[in-house]
Design an enzyme around this catalytic site. Sequence first.
Site, PDB file in Angstrom:
ATOM      1  N   ASP A  93       1.115  -1.354   0.091  1.00  0.00           N
ATOM      2  CA  ASP A  93       0.116  -0.199  -0.469  1.00  0.00           C
ATOM      3  C   ASP A  93       0.413   1.484  -0.135  1.00  0.00           C
ATOM      4  O   ASP A  93       1.635   1.611   1.008  1.00  0.00           O
ATOM      5  CB  ASP A  93      -0.847  -0.149   0.961  1.00  0.00           C
ATOM      6  CG  ASP A  93      -1.666   1.071   1.543  1.00  0.00           C
ATOM      7  OD1 ASP A  93      -1.877   2.448   0.476  1.00  0.00           O
ATOM      8  OD2 ASP A  93      -2.946   1.053   1.560  1.00  0.00           O
TER       9      ASP A  93
ATOM     10  N   SER B 132       0.630  14.029 -15.149  1.00  0.00           N
ATOM     11  CA  SER B 132      -0.912  14.152 -15.973  1.00  0.00           C
ATOM     12  C   SER B 132      -1.037  16.292 -16.422  1.00  0.00           C
ATOM     13  O   SER B 132      -0.145  16.491 -16.003  1.00  0.00           O
ATOM     14  CB  SER B 132      -1.892  14.343 -15.357  1.00  0.00           C
ATOM     15  OG  SER B 132      -3.179  14.912 -15.999  1.00  0.00           O
TER      16      SER B 132
ATOM     17  N   TYR C  97      -7.530  16.332  -7.259  1.00  0.00           N
ATOM     18  CA  TYR C  97      -6.657  15.498  -7.996  1.00  0.00           C
ATOM     19  C   TYR C  97      -5.445  16.604  -9.191  1.00  0.00           C
ATOM     20  O   TYR C  97      -4.667  16.235  -8.818  1.00  0.00           O
ATOM     21  CB  TYR C  97      -7.215  14.991  -9.238  1.00  0.00           C
ATOM     22  CG  TYR C  97      -6.052  14.124 -10.528  1.00  0.00           C
ATOM     23  CD1 TYR C  97      -6.061  12.159  -9.997  1.00  0.00           C
ATOM     24  CD2 TYR C  97      -6.000  14.345 -11.330  1.00  0.00           C
ATOM     25  CE1 TYR C  97      -5.092  12.224 -11.185  1.00  0.00           C
ATOM     26  CE2 TYR C  97      -5.493  14.205 -12.200  1.00  0.00           C
ATOM     27  CZ  TYR C  97      -4.922  12.543 -11.921  1.00  0.00           C
ATOM     28  OH  TYR C  97      -3.831  11.867 -12.498  1.00  0.00           O
TER      29      TYR C  97
END
Length: 227
Positions: free
Chosen positions: A44, A124, A138
């Site tokens: 994780d 991104s 985000y």
Amino acid sequence: MVLPIAKWVGKVAVVTGIARRVELIEKRAKSCTAKEKLYAVKADITKEEEILKALKWVEDNVGPIHILINSAGVILLKGLTETSTEDMKTTLDLNVLGLSIITREVVKMMQAHKINGHIIHINSTLGHQVISHAFSIYPATKFAVTALTETLRQELNSLGLKIKVTSVSPGLVATEMTTLNKDILPEAKEMFDKIAILQPADVVDAVVYALSTPEHVQVHELTLTGL
């Protein structure tokens, strides 16, 4: 001139976030050639102790890391005012803190083993420009990745290390988090339908390009958009 990717043959690469289910990686591992080895290590990325445990397993069982590709991440398809505090924390922990922790530890490993490695952040286009309010925090996390890439580049240079760092910033990519998400909200689907879509293979090609450059060349930023 771009060199063959063969210069990395026999080296160790860690890619985060490529599958949440170990069995998918194990299935893919069976199709590898005799010269290729693929290992599934469950961790994780929002938990530092699991990151450290996974990296230790890699170093002890496979060897020191030469390539780190930070692709683990989560996207929120809702407005900021509709986002719970828990979802905000999870997004920050995974997209920013987890990336920072694993990068820190891998750089230490490369430094200890005198490895001229390469670290690639899957960023991104939303890490450079906010195009809609429908992604909550985000874009903020990806803007952070943009800053972290430059911060790391400057730090590696100041330390005299020959470790490359590259940010790869794709636009909309068809994944289980976006266009392949069965639970996608109607408004998100409507927005995605208006955007040219990239395929995961397009991002892979960009990563391979960055990894294939000569020793004296560092690709700092690669931006990909669909046509």
